[in-house]
Enzyme design. Structure first.
Site, PDB file in Angstrom:
ATOM      1  N   GLY A  16       0.810  -1.218   0.000  1.00  0.00           N
ATOM      2  CA  GLY A  16       0.000   0.000   0.000  1.00  0.00           C
ATOM      3  C   GLY A  16       0.839   1.261   0.000  1.00  0.00           C
ATOM      4  O   GLY A  16       0.558   2.202  -0.750  1.00  0.00           O
ATOM      5  N   CYS A  52      -3.065  -5.178   8.383  1.00  0.00           N
ATOM      6  CA  CYS A  52      -4.167  -4.740   7.518  1.00  0.00           C
ATOM      7  C   CYS A  52      -5.171  -5.869   7.339  1.00  0.00           C
ATOM      8  O   CYS A  52      -6.375  -5.650   7.291  1.00  0.00           O
ATOM      9  CB  CYS A  52      -3.646  -4.328   6.148  1.00  0.00           C
ATOM     10  N   CYS A  99     -12.706 -19.771  12.704  1.00  0.00           N
ATOM     11  CA  CYS A  99     -12.699 -18.329  12.399  1.00  0.00           C
ATOM     12  C   CYS A  99     -12.205 -18.204  10.965  1.00  0.00           C
ATOM     13  O   CYS A  99     -12.465 -19.088  10.155  1.00  0.00           O
ATOM     14  CB  CYS A  99     -11.826 -17.568  13.397  1.00  0.00           C
TER      15      CYS A  99
END
Lengths: 474, 144
Positions: free
Chosen positions: A133, A280, A433
């Site tokens: 990013g 992130c 999860c």
């Protein structure tokens, strides 16, 4: 008045009808020159600048004396000679090609950059840590600006989840090497720039070698071990680092390790515990934010190269994109800093994963709790075994994908303690999860509370990969 | 002003001597004057004369000693060899005109640039500056 001959060098003879000498009447050397030029506007334009003085690339000699060196205006006698002598100079500096002069013309117009600054950029070498990013805008703008050599360190492949913010890549790059895509994109953007790629994980064993020899390091890494590693290596090598970090809507930028300035450890002596340092992938990030932070990093890198302006040395810029505020904190060099202080204790690179507490061992729950893999889960389902399938993710994650068709129910992990009473202690629990990390902690807690619970190894991502390629994963 | 397209002619022995001579100043730039005669578009080099580099403070710049050039032009004016152009070295840079060369260039003269890589002369190329176009054009070097 004396008759004086002014000798004209070959390149200027076309301006005086090809003559090698021009005769004028004057009483002194400067007057003779003025006589010559007053009748010849083209010659004047060649020899005299807007300030009325002789241009730097020409000398006028009176005999053996350079007129520039003479305070007095020497009087001349009949038959005296003046010589116009070119000043021949140049240099093999980096230089800019005609294409580069055009490409960077908008820079050349700015006094703070100009020709000299653009040449500095061309000579400069900037190393980018990470091509994600932050690395995307950094690489794109530094390449566009004409930084001569850009190095990029990364070892990832492009993932579809990157494209929301990593503007170096496009959809066709998904699944390919980030560096290969990035290098192709940057070279296409500006073939004048040398792109060097380091397709490796930056580690203590290779960091000094990779970081050595660069003028500026721009840190676009996304984790604390790498950040401390980059800081320490850059301080040890004496290379300034342009630091950038992002979290959801918030960003930080500073310049560390510059002469007299603080380093990252002066600001953060130790990393936060890993559970307070989400990535992130775990915490999410506003896609434009790395664009803001990365372009500020690129700005700082270019300023450092040019030696212009006031760099973010000793200043931490805090950006809040949601409120759209830019705040600034003063940071000082810490004399007790273990790496850049007066008596440093870190004089070589250490084990940064251990330092940051992110070794695989600390996540003991993930490796020690009983688990089944997705194949086993599918077998249990096919066999019609009695068990409960519990999804402990957040509701917004459940909305993206879930195992409801397989009988799963959603019980977010923070609500689980209050819902324990609703669980059937007679049937085993399979907990999942996204990737199996959070659920391992839940399994650990459930087993401590007396439940027969197992973890789903790899989480729903592993299930999707194995059995449901159409399932949206994130 | 119109410029005839010139051709630089130089004896192969002298050419070898010239490019060997500029390497001696490495890593500092070396420079000098090309002397000879004109024959239409031909610039026939008969001698090269090293000149002190008077640019102070930087190794990657050169300034032909003004006194040396004044002397050469004086000789030319008295019927001596013509000043055909100049040569200089580009230590660790290609033998093409740099921005600085372009900024400070004089037209008409032939500018021979010798690339010197790590102390060894690599190649020489000849250039002529065009005022109108504001750029250098390469000229052939004919070894005789």
């Amino acid at each position: 008045m004396a008759r004086i001959v002014i000798r004209i060098p070959t390149p200027l003879r076309p301006l005086v009808e090809g003559r090698s000498g021009v005769e004028v009447e004057a009483g002194s050397a400067r007057e003779a020159l003025a006589r010559l030029l007053e009748s010849n506007e083209r010659l004047r334009a060649q020899l005299v600048g807007d300030d009325g003085e002789l241009r730097s690339y020409v000398n006028v000699y009176v005999g053996k004396d350079n007129l520039r060196d003479l305070v007095e205006d020497p009087e001349l006698e009949d038959g005296a000679e003046l010589s116009i002598v070119p000043s021949i100079a140049g240099g093999g500096d980096v230089g800019l090609t005609a294409d580069e002069l055009k490409r960077y013309s908008r820079h050349l117009l700015i006094p703070e950059v100009g020709l000299e600054g653009q040449e500095r950029l061309k000579q400069a070498r900037v190393l980018l840590i990470g091509a994600g990013g932050l690395g995307s805008p950094l690489a794109l703008y530094l390449t566009a600006a004409g930084v001569g050599t850009i190095g990029v360190v990364d070892h990832d492949e492009v993932d579809l989840t990157n494209l929301q913010r990593q503007i170096l890549y496009d959809t066709a790059s998904v699944g390919t090497s980030k560096l290969r895509s990035a290098a192709a994109r940057l070279r296409a953007m500006n073939p004048e720039v040398q792109i060097r790629t380091f397709e490796t994980r930056l580690e203590s064993s290779n960091a000094l070698e990779i970081l050595d020899g660069w003028d500026v390091v721009a840190d676009g890494s996304d984790n604390f071990p790498t950040r401390y590693l980059v800081n320490d290596a850059a301080v040890l090598l004496g290379v300034p680092t342009v630091y950038g970090a992002i979290f959801r809507f918030e960003g930080q930028v500073s310049v560390f390790g510059a002469a007299e300035g603080p380093c990252y450890r002066c600001l953060f002596r130790e990393p936060p515990p890993p559970e307070l340092a989400p990535s992130c992938a775990e915490a999410g990030v506003f896609g434009v934010l790395p664009g803001i932070v990365g372009t500020i990093q690129a700005t700082e890198a270019i300023k450092l190269i040019l030696g212009q302006g006031r760099p973010l040395v000793g200043r931490l810029l805090l950006i809040d994109a949601l409120r759209m505020t830019f705040r600034e904190l003063s940071i000082r060099r810490d004399p007790d800093c273990p790496v850049c202080g007066e008596s440093p204790t870190i004089t070589e690179l250490i084990d940064y994963e251990e330092f940051c507490g992110v070794r695989p061992e600390p996540d003991a729950a993930a490796s020690s709790v009983p688990e089944i893999d997705v194949l086993e889960l599918r077998r249990w389902l096919e066999q019609g075994r009695a068990f409960q399938l519990i999804d402990v993710r957040e509701p917004y994650e459940w909305q993206i994908c879930n195992l409801e068709p397989q009988g799963a129910r959603l019980t977010p992990m923070d609500r689980l303690p209050s819902l324990l009473g609703e669980l059937d202690s007679g049937r085993p629990l399979v907990i999942y999860c996204r990737t199996g990390v959070r659920s391992a902690h839940v399994v650990d807690a459930l087993r401590a509370a007396g439940f027969e619970a197992v973890n789903l190894k790899g989480g729903i991502v592993a299930w999707a990969e194995a059995f449901d390629p159409e399932m949206p994963v994130y | 002003m119109s410029l005839p397209v010139c051709r630089l002619e130089i004896g192969s022995r002298m050419h070898a001597d010239l490019i060997a001579a500029v390497a001696e100043g490495y890593p500092r730039e070396a420079c000098g004057i090309l002397l000879g005669r004109l024959d239409g578009p031909r610039r026939i080099v008969e001698a090269f004369r090293p000149a002190p580099n008077r640019w102070a403070g930087r190794d990657d710049r050169f300034l032909v000693d003004p006194e040396s050039l004044r002397g050469a032009l004086e000789e030319e004016g008295s019927g001596g060899a013509a000043v055909l152009g100049f040569y200089h070295s580009h230590p660790d840079a290609p033998a093409v005109p740099s921005t600085c060369d372009r900024t400070l260039a004089w037209p008409w003269y032939v500018h021979v640039i010798v690339e010197v890589a790590e102390g060894r002369s690599v190649r020489a190329r000849a250039w002529e500056f065009h005022c109108g176009a504001g750029g250098f054009e390469e000229r052939p070097i004919a070894l005789t």
